[in-house]
Design an enzyme around this catalytic site. Structure first.
Site, short mmCIF file in Angstrom:
data_model
loop_
_atom_site.label_atom_id
_atom_site.label_comp_id
_atom_site.label_asym_id
_atom_site.label_seq_id
_atom_site.Cartn_x
_atom_site.Cartn_y
_atom_site.Cartn_z
N SER A 10 0.82 -1.21 0.00
CA SER A 10 0.00 0.00 0.00
C SER A 10 0.86 1.26 0.00
CB SER A 10 -1.00 0.00 1.16
OG SER A 10 -0.38 -0.32 2.34
N LYS A 105 9.04 1.35 8.87
CA LYS A 105 8.93 1.79 10.27
C LYS A 105 9.09 0.59 11.19
CE LYS A 105 5.94 5.78 9.38
NZ LYS A 105 4.59 6.35 9.45
N GLY A 132 6.11 9.93 9.21
CA GLY A 132 5.14 10.92 9.66
C GLY A 132 3.75 10.32 9.62
N LYS A 187 5.75 3.91 17.84
CA LYS A 187 4.32 4.19 18.02
C LYS A 187 3.46 2.97 17.68
CE LYS A 187 3.85 4.55 13.44
NZ LYS A 187 2.93 4.11 12.45
N ASP A 240 2.53 11.19 14.22
CA ASP A 240 2.29 9.82 13.75
C ASP A 240 1.55 9.00 14.82
OD1 ASP A 240 2.36 7.72 12.02
OD2 ASP A 240 4.52 7.35 12.16
N THR A 244 -1.85 7.04 14.02
CA THR A 244 -1.89 5.58 14.12
C THR A 244 -2.84 5.09 15.19
OG1 THR A 244 0.44 5.66 13.53
CG2 THR A 244 -0.39 3.55 14.27
N SER A 250 -5.44 2.25 10.52
CA SER A 250 -4.25 1.69 11.17
C SER A 250 -4.37 0.19 11.38
CB SER A 250 -4.03 2.36 12.53
OG SER A 250 -3.09 1.63 13.26
N ARG A 251 -3.44 -0.55 10.77
CA ARG A 251 -3.45 -2.00 10.94
C ARG A 251 -3.04 -2.41 12.34
NH1 ARG A 251 0.77 -2.51 6.28
NH2 ARG A 251 -0.35 -1.19 4.84
N1 LIG Z 1 0.71 1.61 4.61
C1 LIG Z 1 0.97 2.81 5.10
O1 LIG Z 1 0.08 3.66 5.14
C2 LIG Z 1 2.34 3.15 5.60
C3 LIG Z 1 2.61 4.48 5.89
C4 LIG Z 1 3.88 4.81 6.36
C5 LIG Z 1 4.84 3.83 6.52
N2 LIG Z 1 4.55 2.55 6.21
C6 LIG Z 1 5.62 1.57 6.38
O2 LIG Z 1 6.06 1.16 5.09
C7 LIG Z 1 6.51 -0.21 5.14
C8 LIG Z 1 5.75 -1.01 4.08
O3 LIG Z 1 4.39 -0.96 4.46
P1 LIG Z 1 3.20 -1.28 3.47
O4 LIG Z 1 2.01 -0.72 4.13
O5 LIG Z 1 3.46 -0.87 2.09
O6 LIG Z 1 3.19 -2.89 3.58
P2 LIG Z 1 2.36 -3.94 2.72
O7 LIG Z 1 2.21 -5.15 3.54
O8 LIG Z 1 1.15 -3.27 2.15
O9 LIG Z 1 3.34 -4.24 1.48
C9 LIG Z 1 4.63 -4.71 1.65
C10 LIG Z 1 5.26 -4.89 0.28
O10 LIG Z 1 6.61 -5.32 0.46
C11 LIG Z 1 6.85 -6.41 -0.43
N3 LIG Z 1 7.88 -7.26 0.16
C12 LIG Z 1 7.79 -7.96 1.32
N4 LIG Z 1 8.94 -8.66 1.51
C13 LIG Z 1 9.73 -8.39 0.45
C14 LIG Z 1 11.02 -8.82 0.07
N5 LIG Z 1 11.73 -9.65 0.83
N6 LIG Z 1 11.53 -8.37 -1.09
C15 LIG Z 1 10.81 -7.52 -1.87
N7 LIG Z 1 9.59 -7.07 -1.56
C16 LIG Z 1 9.05 -7.50 -0.41
C17 LIG Z 1 5.52 -7.12 -0.56
O11 LIG Z 1 5.47 -7.86 -1.76
C18 LIG Z 1 4.56 -5.94 -0.59
O12 LIG Z 1 4.45 -5.44 -1.88
C19 LIG Z 1 6.25 -0.69 6.57
O13 LIG Z 1 7.43 -0.57 7.33
C20 LIG Z 1 5.21 0.29 7.09
O14 LIG Z 1 5.25 0.46 8.49
C21 LIG Z 1 3.32 2.18 5.75
#
Ligand SMILES: NC(=O)c1ccc[n+]([C@@H]2O[C@H](COP(=O)([O-])OP(=O)(O)OC[C@H]3O[C@@H](n4cnc5c(N)ncnc54)[C@H](O)[C@@H]3O)[C@@H](O)[C@H]2O)c1
Length: 327
Positions: A10, A105, A132, A187, A240, A244, A250-251
């Site tokens: 996402s 994060k 953020g 957080k 944040d 969150t 928030s998951r």
């Molecule tokens: N979703 C949000 O709104 C949001 C906002 C800020 C920060 N984050 C942070 O961003 C990071 C990613 O979150 P997300 O929400 O996109 O997660 P998600 O679960 O939606 O997606 C994770 C992605 O990473 C890929 N992935 C996993 N393992 C992998 C590997 N070994 N090699 C290559 N690709 C791999 C998966 O295929 C998937 O596309 C997390 O640390 C999260 O805390 C997310």
């Protein structure tokens, strides 16, 4: 700028969309060929970011086929525990002068390192962090948001600020990388605790108490590690934490609700369906708290629940029964 975003979850999808609309040349690197094909054809990430159109300008390529030697910026949009593996993939392929930007994060289990530390160790390049109150579901719809880009080299942070900032995303710089990344990680267990409280049917008083005392323990551990105090009252800190702990997106909060409903941690993670960073982060913080000799009462209770030694209801009695303290 020529940008490669690794990770098509996402946040990777929403961030790639944002950069593409800023007229950057964006390639998203997916884990599998099937994902790249589907995203390129549908222009929608049905699994992770449904209902949001991904611009035609974004290219999608699987890791097995991607070349990143022309990228000026490499963005790590993967779960924290995958950053080392991704950095190892990047290391021999990246342009020597490319910039690295982490969106992850958390802390790596075992090493207890932050994502930028892992990236630097593996690729040899210093990495900046973006953190953020930034739910992908809202950035993906251009809702006004603000974020922080942290780099020890402030000129790098300022360069990335110009690259990322847009009409609906205001970017601040910070040179306290440790503080910004630590806040973003710490957080999440607090949000799990808030979710447990919500799931038990408690109200605003409980949520506010957990968030406030949660910020106190986040600050305590951050300062012990060497973070700057002001970072905790900034967007990456309290900003944040508010997003969150109060959001339906928030998951981590949702996972806490599921735990309160009787789900095991594995069941809760499976039901959420995307990475729940708060779970591994709780284990990492348990170890970091021991290393720095800092008390983390809220996070420790989440740890006990994840370990199956306490129920969310038990945590209430434990937290309320702690010895009286000065604020
Ligand atoms: N979703 C949000 O709104 C949001 C906002 C800020 C920060 N984050 C942070 O961003 C990071 C990613 O979150 P997300 O929400 O996109 O997660 P998600 O679960 O939606 O997606 C994770 C992605 O990473 C890929 N992935 C996993 N393992 C992998 C590997 N070994 N090699 C290559 N690709 C791999 C998966 O295929 C998937 O596309 C997390 O640390 C999260 O805390 C997310």
């Amino acid at each position: 700028m020529d940008v490669v975003v690794i990770g098509s979850g996402s946040w990777g999808s929403a961030f790639a969309r944002h950069l593409s609309r800023r007229d950057h040349s964006v390639t998203v690197v997916t884990q599998t060929v099937a994902e790249a094909t589907e995203l390129a054809e549908r222009r929608e990430n049905r699994a992770f970011l449904p209902g949001i159109r991904l611009p035609d300008g974004i290219a999608f390529v699987a890791m097995a086929e991607a070349e990143i030697d022309a990228a000026e910026l490499v963005v790590y949009a993967v779960p924290t525990q995958a950053v080392r593996e991704v950095a190892a993939w990047v290391a021999p392929r990246r342009a020597a002068d490319s910039l690295q930007l982490s969106l992850a994060k958390g802390f790596e289990l075992g090493s207890l390192e932050r994502p930028t530390e892992v990236i630097r160790e593996v690729t040899g390049a210093p990495a900046a962090a973006l953190s953020g109150p930034n739910h992908a579901e809202e950035i993906g719809r251009d809702m006004p948001s603000a974020t922080v880009i942290a780099s020890y080299d402030i000129t790098v942070a300022e360069r990335l600020q110009r690259v990322v900032a847009g009409d609906s995303l205001r970017v601040y710089t910070n040179d306290d990388v440790l503080g910004v990344e630590s806040c973003g990680a710490m957080k999440n267990p607090i949000a799990v605790a808030v979710g447990m409280s919500d799931g038990l049917g408690f109200g605003d008083n409980s949520r506010a108490a957990l968030m406030t005392r949660g910020l106190a323990e986040i600050t305590r551990l951050g300062l012990a590690q060497g973070a700057r105090f002001e970072t905790f009252s900034g967007l990456a800190g309290i900003g944040d934490l508010i997003a969150t702990c109060t959001s339906r997106h928030s998951r981590n909060r949702r996972a806490g609700e599921l735990l309160a409903g009787g789900a095991t941690p594995d069941e809760a993670a499976a039901l959420v369906g995307q990475v729940v960073e708060g779970f591994p982060t709780t284990y990492a913080l348990h170890d970091l708290a021991a290393r720095y000799g800092v008390e983390l009462p809220v996070t420790e209770n989440v740890h006990e629940v994840l370990e199956g030694r306490r129920t969310p209801s038990d945590c209430v009695a434990v937290l309320m029964g702690r010895e009286p303290k000065r604020e």
